[in-house]
Design an enzyme around this catalytic site. Structure first.
Site, PDB file in Angstrom:
ATOM      1  N   LYS A   1       0.783  -1.098   0.036  1.00 50.49           N
ATOM      2  CA  LYS A   1       0.480  -0.066  -0.271  1.00 50.49           C
ATOM      3  C   LYS A   1       0.898   1.369  -0.066  1.00 50.49           C
ATOM      4  O   LYS A   1       2.373   0.889   0.308  1.00 50.49           O
ATOM      5  CB  LYS A   1      -1.006   0.261   1.600  1.00 50.49           C
ATOM      6  CG  LYS A   1      -1.852  -1.066   1.535  1.00 50.49           C
ATOM      7  CD  LYS A   1      -3.076  -0.979   2.313  1.00 50.49           C
ATOM      8  CE  LYS A   1      -3.855  -2.480   2.005  1.00 50.49           C
ATOM      9  NZ  LYS A   1      -4.992  -2.062   3.794  1.00 50.49           N
TER      10      LYS A   1
ATOM     11  N   TYR B   1     -12.688  -1.723  -3.319  1.00 47.61           N
ATOM     12  CA  TYR B   1     -13.860  -1.838  -1.776  1.00 47.61           C
ATOM     13  C   TYR B   1     -14.387  -1.556  -1.486  1.00 47.61           C
ATOM     14  O   TYR B   1     -15.527  -1.040  -0.200  1.00 47.61           O
ATOM     15  CB  TYR B   1     -12.751  -1.090  -0.971  1.00 47.61           C
ATOM     16  CG  TYR B   1     -11.404  -1.296  -0.479  1.00 47.61           C
ATOM     17  CD1 TYR B   1     -10.978  -2.456   0.012  1.00 47.61           C
ATOM     18  CD2 TYR B   1     -10.631  -0.552  -0.723  1.00 47.61           C
ATOM     19  CE1 TYR B   1      -9.742  -3.094   0.819  1.00 47.61           C
ATOM     20  CE2 TYR B   1      -8.410  -1.018  -0.640  1.00 47.61           C
ATOM     21  CZ  TYR B   1      -8.508  -2.187   0.403  1.00 47.61           C
ATOM     22  OH  TYR B   1      -7.750  -2.998   0.568  1.00 47.61           O
TER      23      TYR B   1
ATOM     24  N   ASN C   1      -1.909   0.203   7.014  1.00 50.82           N
ATOM     25  CA  ASN C   1      -1.585  -1.148   7.286  1.00 50.82           C
ATOM     26  C   ASN C   1      -0.882  -2.149   6.411  1.00 50.82           C
ATOM     27  O   ASN C   1      -0.476  -3.110   6.377  1.00 50.82           O
ATOM     28  CB  ASN C   1      -2.849  -2.011   7.758  1.00 50.82           C
ATOM     29  CG  ASN C   1      -3.765  -2.534   6.916  1.00 50.82           C
ATOM     30  OD1 ASN C   1      -3.677  -2.283   6.089  1.00 50.82           O
ATOM     31  ND2 ASN C   1      -4.584  -3.169   7.480  1.00 50.82           N
TER      32      ASN C   1
ATOM     33  N   HIS D   1      -1.756  -5.523   1.393  1.00 53.56           N
ATOM     34  CA  HIS D   1      -3.035  -6.223   1.578  1.00 53.56           C
ATOM     35  C   HIS D   1      -3.280  -7.277   0.265  1.00 53.56           C
ATOM     36  O   HIS D   1      -2.130  -8.017   0.566  1.00 53.56           O
ATOM     37  CB  HIS D   1      -4.297  -5.497   0.516  1.00 53.56           C
ATOM     38  CG  HIS D   1      -5.554  -6.047  -0.160  1.00 53.56           C
ATOM     39  ND1 HIS D   1      -6.410  -6.421   0.679  1.00 53.56           N
ATOM     40  CD2 HIS D   1      -4.991  -7.707  -0.897  1.00 53.56           C
ATOM     41  CE1 HIS D   1      -7.665  -6.830  -0.371  1.00 53.56           C
ATOM     42  NE2 HIS D   1      -6.779  -7.487  -1.512  1.00 53.56           N
TER      43      HIS D   1
ATOM     44  N   GLU E   1     -10.111  -9.963  -7.240  1.00 53.34           N
ATOM     45  CA  GLU E   1      -8.796  -9.111  -7.639  1.00 53.34           C
ATOM     46  C   GLU E   1      -7.787  -8.969  -8.463  1.00 53.34           C
ATOM     47  O   GLU E   1      -7.128  -8.168  -9.094  1.00 53.34           O
ATOM     48  CB  GLU E   1      -8.036  -9.055  -5.973  1.00 53.34           C
ATOM     49  CG  GLU E   1      -9.533  -8.288  -4.661  1.00 53.34           C
ATOM     50  CD  GLU E   1      -8.700  -8.699  -3.600  1.00 53.34           C
ATOM     51  OE1 GLU E   1      -9.405  -8.649  -2.740  1.00 53.34           O
ATOM     52  OE2 GLU E   1      -7.468  -9.392  -3.302  1.00 53.34           O
TER      53      GLU E   1
HETATM   54  P1  DAT Z   1      -8.022  -7.456   5.352  1.00 51.39           P
HETATM   55  O1  DAT Z   1      -7.213  -6.025   4.642  1.00 51.39           O
HETATM   56  O2  DAT Z   1      -7.175  -7.749   6.638  1.00 51.39           O
HETATM   57  O3  DAT Z   1      -8.362  -8.298   4.671  1.00 51.39           O
HETATM   58  P2  DAT Z   1     -10.683  -5.541   5.653  1.00 51.39           P
HETATM   59  O4  DAT Z   1     -10.797  -6.405   4.306  1.00 51.39           O
HETATM   60  O5  DAT Z   1     -11.454  -6.259   6.426  1.00 51.39           O
HETATM   61  O6  DAT Z   1      -9.236  -6.276   6.057  1.00 51.39           O
HETATM   62  O7  DAT Z   1     -10.698  -4.644   5.808  1.00 51.39           O
HETATM   63  C1  DAT Z   1      -9.838  -3.956   4.654  1.00 51.39           C
HETATM   64  C2  DAT Z   1      -9.005  -2.404   4.951  1.00 51.39           C
HETATM   65  O8  DAT Z   1      -9.954  -1.378   4.949  1.00 51.39           O
HETATM   66  C3  DAT Z   1      -8.309  -2.648   5.953  1.00 51.39           C
HETATM   67  O9  DAT Z   1      -6.898  -3.682   5.403  1.00 51.39           O
HETATM   68  C4  DAT Z   1      -8.252  -1.412   6.116  1.00 51.39           C
HETATM   69  C5  DAT Z   1      -9.161  -1.033   6.328  1.00 51.39           C
HETATM   70  N1  DAT Z   1      -9.514  -1.205   7.673  1.00 51.39           N
HETATM   71  C6  DAT Z   1     -10.634  -2.177   8.089  1.00 51.39           C
HETATM   72  N2  DAT Z   1     -11.099  -2.800   9.794  1.00 51.39           N
HETATM   73  C7  DAT Z   1     -10.446  -0.938   9.446  1.00 51.39           C
HETATM   74  C8  DAT Z   1     -10.613  -0.850  11.274  1.00 51.39           C
HETATM   75  N3  DAT Z   1     -11.318  -0.971  12.055  1.00 51.39           N
HETATM   76  N4  DAT Z   1     -10.806   0.794  11.227  1.00 51.39           N
HETATM   77  C9  DAT Z   1      -9.386   1.080  10.290  1.00 51.39           C
HETATM   78  N5  DAT Z   1      -9.732   0.688   8.618  1.00 51.39           N
HETATM   79  C10 DAT Z   1      -9.941  -0.870   9.182  1.00 51.39           C
HETATM   80 MG    MG Z   2      -9.933  -7.939   2.605  1.00 51.32          MG
END
Ligand code: DAT
Ligand code: MG
Length: 155
Positions: free
Chosen positions: A11, A52, A118, A121, A132
């Protein structure tokens, strides 16, 4: 053991730091992933919203969409046995502070800045990996790749 493909992204928070990008690239190689495709790109806001879409409505959606279209990123198609699970394990939990407690050697624990910024991905299922991979690499055809590039892989 069956070869599996996954889609990984480094990212914008990590791509902005050349040494971090290099360390993450090396981490991929050190963990027996075969790099099938790799490209650097930047999203427009609408790409970010589309990718997303499943999170639209969540409190972090705007923040996420803005962040993901804020700078360059690097996308990979990675191959390995059980690639989806292995890559997600290497990344660690979504939330950086949880990652630091539960998986201190994971990528998100070591490099993540916040729960949104974070670092990486990874696809979370076979279906999302397919979706994807074609989102990023619309011309990629797995059958053709198997046939033409004769991947030999380690497991
Ligand atoms: P992942 O990336 O582990 O698959 P996800 O699909 O639940 O997680 O969410 C996609 C992205 O959205 C994640 O990498 C960062 C953001 N995100 C998810 N949960 C969040 C939260 N509680 N607070 C802030 N950003 C968040
Ligand atoms: Mg995800």
């Amino acid at each position: 053991k069956v070869l599996q493909l996954t889609l990984a992204i480094i990212k914008p928070d990590a791509v902005a730091h050349p040494l971090m990008l290099e360390a993450l690239h090396q981490r991929i190689l050190d963990n027996n992933f075969l790099i099938v495709r790799c490209k650097d790109l930047a999203w427009r806001r609408q790409d970010s919203e589309k990718f997303y879409a499943e999170h639209s409505g969540r409190f972090f959606y705007q923040r996420l969409v803005e962040f993901m279209s804020s700078g360059s990123m690097r996308a990979y198609i990675l191959a390995r046995e059980d690639a989806i699970r292995h890559w997600r394990e290497l990344m660690g939990p979504t939330k950086v502070f949880r990652a630091r407690y539960t998986s201190p050697s994971s990528i998100r624990a070591q490099f993540g800045l916040t729960d949104t910024r974070n670092t990486t991905h990874g696809s979370d299922s076979v279906e999302s990996a397919q979706r994807e991979i074609s989102f990023f690499f619309p011309d990629f055809c797995v059958g053709e790749w198997m046939e033409k590039e004769e991947p030999s892989f380690r497991s």
